[in-house]
Enzyme design. Structure first.
Site, mmCIF file in Angstrom:
data_model
loop_
_atom_site.group_PDB
_atom_site.id
_atom_site.type_symbol
_atom_site.label_atom_id
_atom_site.label_comp_id
_atom_site.label_asym_id
_atom_site.label_seq_id
_atom_site.Cartn_x
_atom_site.Cartn_y
_atom_site.Cartn_z
ATOM 1 N N ASP A 124 56.290 16.568 -19.171
ATOM 2 C CA ASP A 124 55.069 15.840 -18.797
ATOM 3 C C ASP A 124 54.564 14.871 -20.105
ATOM 4 O OD1 ASP A 124 54.032 17.171 -21.244
ATOM 5 O OD2 ASP A 124 53.146 18.903 -19.811
ATOM 6 N N GLU A 147 55.329 15.668 -23.243
ATOM 7 C CA GLU A 147 56.643 16.065 -23.741
ATOM 8 C C GLU A 147 56.948 17.746 -23.472
ATOM 9 O OE1 GLU A 147 57.927 13.551 -26.805
ATOM 10 O OE2 GLU A 147 57.749 12.232 -25.077
ATOM 11 N N GLU A 178 46.701 10.574 -34.990
ATOM 12 C CA GLU A 178 46.971 10.920 -33.691
ATOM 13 C C GLU A 178 45.869 11.713 -33.192
ATOM 14 O OE1 GLU A 178 49.886 14.284 -33.108
ATOM 15 O OE2 GLU A 178 50.843 12.799 -31.876
#
Ligand code: BGC
Length: 346
Positions: free
Chosen positions: A152, A155, A302
């Protein structure tokens, strides 16, 4: 600090001379260019007026696809019964366009769909004309592989068919249809989603999981496959709000343990864009403020390790791979997209 200019500067600084955008310049595992991250970044750069940067990335991408031509042709000639995610095109490349030699999962098809979506929306006509053959080839590839279970967008879960992966592919094929003036079958993908990937009148993460995943928002923003006020989208966003949203930040999904499962800047920005477009401005502004509170002199991370889903996992990941990636170019790109939405720029 002008967060918008700073974001553009970070993206510029971290674009290779060949056009690749590194996912993150100082995180041990992210020294590559992903088709997924790169295409979203190029789209944001183009929309923010940095066409030259976006065009360089598109050229980089087309060169890679040209280099993969014989692999794609071989795949097109193979029966789907014999194709697995191991046969799919790589998800990331070295900045010079060569193949990586790491042992990370690779078979993911979403990035190539996102690439076509970004090209059609932002690439100049002459670049599109020059690469019409490759666009045709890539769309044949996506038509062929969309039913093949793959990793997905995070990952993970290689055995499933994932809703946000299909959104990326459908958006790419719809874009190719506009360029090539022939049907590409993206509507069939949307019918599959409606039949197989919905529950209680909302979207689910994949054929393997009924959970929501914040990447489901992509169905409306940025891909516009569903109108903002479509009841399925509205219900999905409500579920995301209930299960994944905490005080300005959004988790990827409810059992995420990567770095303990923090709140992701890039997903929070996309949820905020959804709110701008649905007229819920106050909610959007809370998220914007939360994102801006996480800028520092290295840029945006992130994810932010707060309200962790599994806090015991956080130190394990830090020990394994080091501190959370910062700057993450994709975080900056989505933050820019949010600012552009708030400014009312189309
Ligand atoms: C994410 C991917 C992303 C990559 C680089 C991974 O941790 O799961 O979606 O493409 O980082 O940013």
């Amino acid at each position: 600090m002008d967060f918008s200019e700073y974001s553009i500067q970070i993206i510029h600084t971290n674009q290779s001379p060949q056009g690749a955008y590194i996912a993150s310049p100082n995180f041990s595992q992210y020294g590559y260019c992903w088709f997924r991250d790169g295409s979203f970044i190029a789209a944001a750069m183009a929309r923010a007026g940095n066409m030259e940067s976006a065009e360089k990335f598109f050229r980089w991408g087309f060169q890679i696809i040209a280099g993969q031509k014989s692999r794609i042709e071989k795949l097109l000639a193979t029966s789907n019964d014999f194709i697995t995610h191991n046969d799919l095109l790589p998800t990331r490349y070295n900045l010079d366009g060569t193949l990586t030699s790491d042992d990370w999962p690779n078979g993911q098809s979403d990035g190539y769909g996102t690439f076509l979506w970004a090209v059609e929306k932002y690439a100049p006509q002459d670049l599109i004309d020059e690469n019409r053959g490759l666009i045709e080839l890539l769309s044949k590839y996506l038509i062929k592989v969309w039913r093949i279970p793959c990793y997905d967008v995070w990952e993970e879960n290689p055995g499933g068919i994932h809703t946000s992966t299909l959104f990326s592919i459908a958006a790419g094929l719809r874009a190719a249809e506009k360029i090539l003036h022939r049907e590409t079958g993206w509507i069939e993908i949307m019918s599959f989603i409606e039949k197989e990937l919905m529950e209680c009148n909302r979207l689910k993460k994949s054929t393997l999981s009924s959970d929501v995943d914040a990447s489901l928002i992509w169905g409306a923003v940025p891909f516009e496959l569903f109108p903002i006020d479509n009841p399925v989208m509205v219900n999905t966003v409500k579920s995301i709000e209930n299960r994944l949203y905490v005080n300005g930040g959004v988790k990827r999904y409810s059992t995420d343990t990567y770095f303990g499962g923090g709140s992701w800047i890039l997903l929070s920005a996309t949820l905020a864009q959804y709110y701008v477009r649905s007229g819920e401005l106050e909610k959007a502004k809370i998220i914007k403020k939360w994102i801006e509170s996480h800028f520092n002199d290295k840029g945006l991370p992130e994810q932010v390790p707060e309200y962790l889903i599994d806090s015991a996992k956080y130190p394990e990941w830090v020990e394994l791979w080091g501190e959370i990636a910062r700057p993450l170019l994709w975080s900056h790109a989505n933050y820019l997209e949010l600012l552009l939405d708030l400014e009312g720029k189309v």
